[in-house]
Design a protein around this motif. Structure first.
Motif, PDB file in Angstrom:
ATOM      1  N   ILE A   1       0.836  -1.199   0.000  1.00  0.00           N
ATOM      2  CA  ILE A   1       0.000   0.000   0.000  1.00  0.00           C
ATOM      3  C   ILE A   1       0.874   1.254   0.000  1.00  0.00           C
ATOM      4  N   LYS A   2       1.941   1.220   0.755  1.00  0.00           N
ATOM      5  CA  LYS A   2       2.886   2.339   0.796  1.00  0.00           C
ATOM      6  C   LYS A   2       3.438   2.626  -0.600  1.00  0.00           C
ATOM      7  N   THR A   3       3.814   1.566  -1.313  1.00  0.00           N
ATOM      8  CA  THR A   3       4.348   1.715  -2.670  1.00  0.00           C
ATOM      9  C   THR A   3       3.297   2.288  -3.610  1.00  0.00           C
ATOM     10  N   PHE A   4       2.049   1.803  -3.513  1.00  0.00           N
ATOM     11  CA  PHE A   4       0.962   2.310  -4.356  1.00  0.00           C
ATOM     12  C   PHE A   4       0.770   3.812  -4.137  1.00  0.00           C
ATOM     13  N   CYS A   5       0.734   4.225  -2.869  1.00  0.00           N
ATOM     14  CA  CYS A   5       0.513   5.635  -2.544  1.00  0.00           C
ATOM     15  C   CYS A   5       1.662   6.511  -3.038  1.00  0.00           C
ATOM     16  N   GLN A   6       2.868   6.030  -2.883  1.00  0.00           N
ATOM     17  CA  GLN A   6       4.026   6.801  -3.340  1.00  0.00           C
ATOM     18  C   GLN A   6       4.006   6.966  -4.855  1.00  0.00           C
ATOM     19  N   GLU A   7       3.584   5.918  -5.559  1.00  0.00           N
ATOM     20  CA  GLU A   7       3.557   5.981  -7.027  1.00  0.00           C
ATOM     21  C   GLU A   7       2.501   6.952  -7.525  1.00  0.00           C
ATOM     22  N   VAL A   8       1.319   6.949  -6.889  1.00  0.00           N
ATOM     23  CA  VAL A   8       0.201   7.776  -7.366  1.00  0.00           C
ATOM     24  C   VAL A   8       0.282   9.207  -6.832  1.00  0.00           C
ATOM     25  N   PHE A   9       0.533   9.369  -5.536  1.00  0.00           N
ATOM     26  CA  PHE A   9       0.475  10.691  -4.903  1.00  0.00           C
ATOM     27  C   PHE A   9       1.859  11.300  -4.635  1.00  0.00           C
ATOM     28  N   SER A  10       2.907  10.500  -4.762  1.00  0.00           N
ATOM     29  CA  SER A  10       4.264  10.933  -4.385  1.00  0.00           C
ATOM     30  C   SER A  10       4.318  11.325  -2.911  1.00  0.00           C
ATOM     31  N   ILE A  11       3.550  10.611  -2.101  1.00  0.00           N
ATOM     32  CA  ILE A  11       3.490  10.852  -0.656  1.00  0.00           C
ATOM     33  C   ILE A  11       3.625   9.506   0.056  1.00  0.00           C
ATOM     34  N   THR A  12       4.427   9.476   1.119  1.00  0.00           N
ATOM     35  CA  THR A  12       4.526   8.274   1.949  1.00  0.00           C
ATOM     36  C   THR A  12       3.400   8.299   2.979  1.00  0.00           C
ATOM     37  N   PRO A  13       2.534   7.288   3.001  1.00  0.00           N
ATOM     38  CA  PRO A  13       1.393   7.308   3.925  1.00  0.00           C
ATOM     39  C   PRO A  13       1.828   7.049   5.368  1.00  0.00           C
ATOM     40  N   GLU A  14       1.002   7.504   6.290  1.00  0.00           N
ATOM     41  CA  GLU A  14       1.200   7.241   7.710  1.00  0.00           C
ATOM     42  C   GLU A  14       0.160   6.223   8.171  1.00  0.00           C
ATOM     43  N   PHE A  15       0.621   5.110   8.718  1.00  0.00           N
ATOM     44  CA  PHE A  15      -0.273   4.097   9.268  1.00  0.00           C
ATOM     45  C   PHE A  15      -0.450   4.388  10.758  1.00  0.00           C
ATOM     46  N   LEU A  16      -1.625   4.833  11.133  1.00  0.00           N
ATOM     47  CA  LEU A  16      -1.863   5.192  12.525  1.00  0.00           C
ATOM     48  C   LEU A  16      -2.032   3.944  13.377  1.00  0.00           C
ATOM     49  N   VAL A  17      -1.671   4.033  14.652  1.00  0.00           N
ATOM     50  CA  VAL A  17      -1.773   2.911  15.583  1.00  0.00           C
ATOM     51  C   VAL A  17      -2.472   3.372  16.847  1.00  0.00           C
TER      52      VAL A  17
END
Length: 271
Positions: free
Chosen positions: A72-88
Motif C-alpha cells: 500500500i505504501k508503494t501504491f501511494c508513493q507511485e500515485v500521490f508521491s506521498i509516503t502514507p502514515e499508518f496510525l496505531v
C-alpha cells in the motif's frame, strides 16, 4: 489543502478526502481489495488523485500485515508521491479539552479501528451537551465490537464477537449438512419472516437474532451498570441492528458511518 483518509479492512478499502482545516468530506470511494493487486489499486487511487490535486497527507487505519502495508505504501508513493502514515492505537489521546486513555497493557494491541472510533466519539462528546458523561461505541462489521469510555475519558474495555456474515460463513463452511441444505433450497428470507423455512433462511435469520440479542443485553447493561446515555454506532450492520432492539429510554444513539475516518483526522491533527 486536503488529506486522504483510508480504512482498509479484511475485504474492502474505504477512502475519504477531507479538508485539512476541519473534517469535511470532499470526496469518497471504496473498492474490493482483490488481494491487493497492483493494477486494481493504482486505478482506484489514480481516480482520486485526478479529482483532488492538493493532497498533503495520507492517513491509514489498517490491521494488515507488514507485507501488505509495504504494498500500500508503494501504491501511494507511485500515485500521490506521498509516503502514507499508518496510525496505531496509543496509550493516550490528548484533545484540547479531555484525554482518552487506553485500557490495554499493550496499547498497540487494541485494534486501531476500535481506538480511532473512540477518539472520534470523544471529540463528538466534547462538542455536545454530554461532554462530561460516559459513552460507548458499537461497530457491527466483519466483527462486532463494543467499547466503553467513562466520564473521565478512560477506556474501560470492550467486547469482540463474530459479525453476522462471519457467523454465517462459519456455519456454511464448517457444518456440511447445513451447507448442503442451503444448496438444495437457496430462497432467501423476506423482511416479514422471523422463522426460516429452509437452511439458508434459518442461518440468515438465526445469526441476525443472535447479533440483535447480544446488542440488546449490551444496551441494558450500559445503561444499568455504567449510566451510559450516548452510543455511537458504525459498521455496515450497525444501524439495522439498532432498529431491531428495544432502546432504553435513557439512551440516545447516533448512526456514524464515518467514525473511523473522523478518528484518523483528529489523531493526526492533535499529534
Amino acid at each position: 489543502m486536503s488529506w486522504v483518509l483510508m480504512d482498509i479492512g479484511n475485504s474492502r478499502c474505504k477512502l475519504v478526502i477531507t479538508s485539512e482545516d476541519r473534517y469535511q468530506v470532499l470526496g469518497k470511494r471504496d473498492w474490493d481489495n482483490q488481494e491487493f493487486a497492483e493494477t486494481h489499486w493504482l486505478q482506484n487511487l489514480s481516480l482520486m488523485e485526478q479529482r483532488h490535486t492538493d493532497i498533503q497527507a495520507i492517513l491509514i487505519a489498517s490491521v494488515a500485515s507488514d507485507e501488505i502495508k509495504d504494498k500500500i505504501k508503494t501504491f501511494c508513493q507511485e500515485v500521490f508521491s506521498i509516503t502514507p502514515e499508518f496510525l496505531v492505537s496509543r496509550d493516550l489521546y490528548a484533545s484540547a479539552k479531555k484525554d482518552l486513555t487506553n485500557s490495554y497493557d499493550k496499547p498497540k494491541a487494541l485494534g486501531v479501528d476500535r481506538w480511532l472510533a473512540m477518539v472520534a466519539g470523544l471529540e463528538r462528546q466534547i462538542g455536545s451537551d454530554t461532554a462530561n458523561q460516559p459513552f460507548a461505541v458499537f461497530d457491527a462489521g466483519t466483527a462486532i465490537t463494543l467499547d466503553m469510555v467513562d466520564k473521565e475519558g478512560r477506556h474501560l474495555g470492550g467486547h469482540i464477537v463474530p459479525g453476522i456474515h462471519l457467523m454465517q460463513k462459519s456455519l456454511f463452511g464448517d457444518t456440511g449438512k447445513i451447507a448442503y441444505g442451503a444448496k438444495l433450497d437457496f430462497e432467501p428470507a423476506d423482511s416479514s419472516q422471523w422463522l426460516g423455512q429452509n437452511s439458508l433462511q434459518a442461518v440468515e435469520l438465526g445469526t441476525y437474532q443472535a447479533a440483535a440479542g447480544y446488542l440488546q443485553v449490551c444496551l441494558e447493561q450500559l445503561v444499568a451498570k455504567y449510566q451510559v446515555k450516548k452510543l455511537y454506532v458504525c459498521g455496515g450492520d450497525g444501524a439495522g441492528l439498532m432498529a431491531k432492539v428495544a432502546l432504553p429510554e435513557e439512551l440516545d444513539w447516533q448512526d456514524c458511518p464515518e467514525l473511523v475516518f473522523e478518528g484518523l483526522y483528529y489523531q493526526h491533527l492533535n499529534g
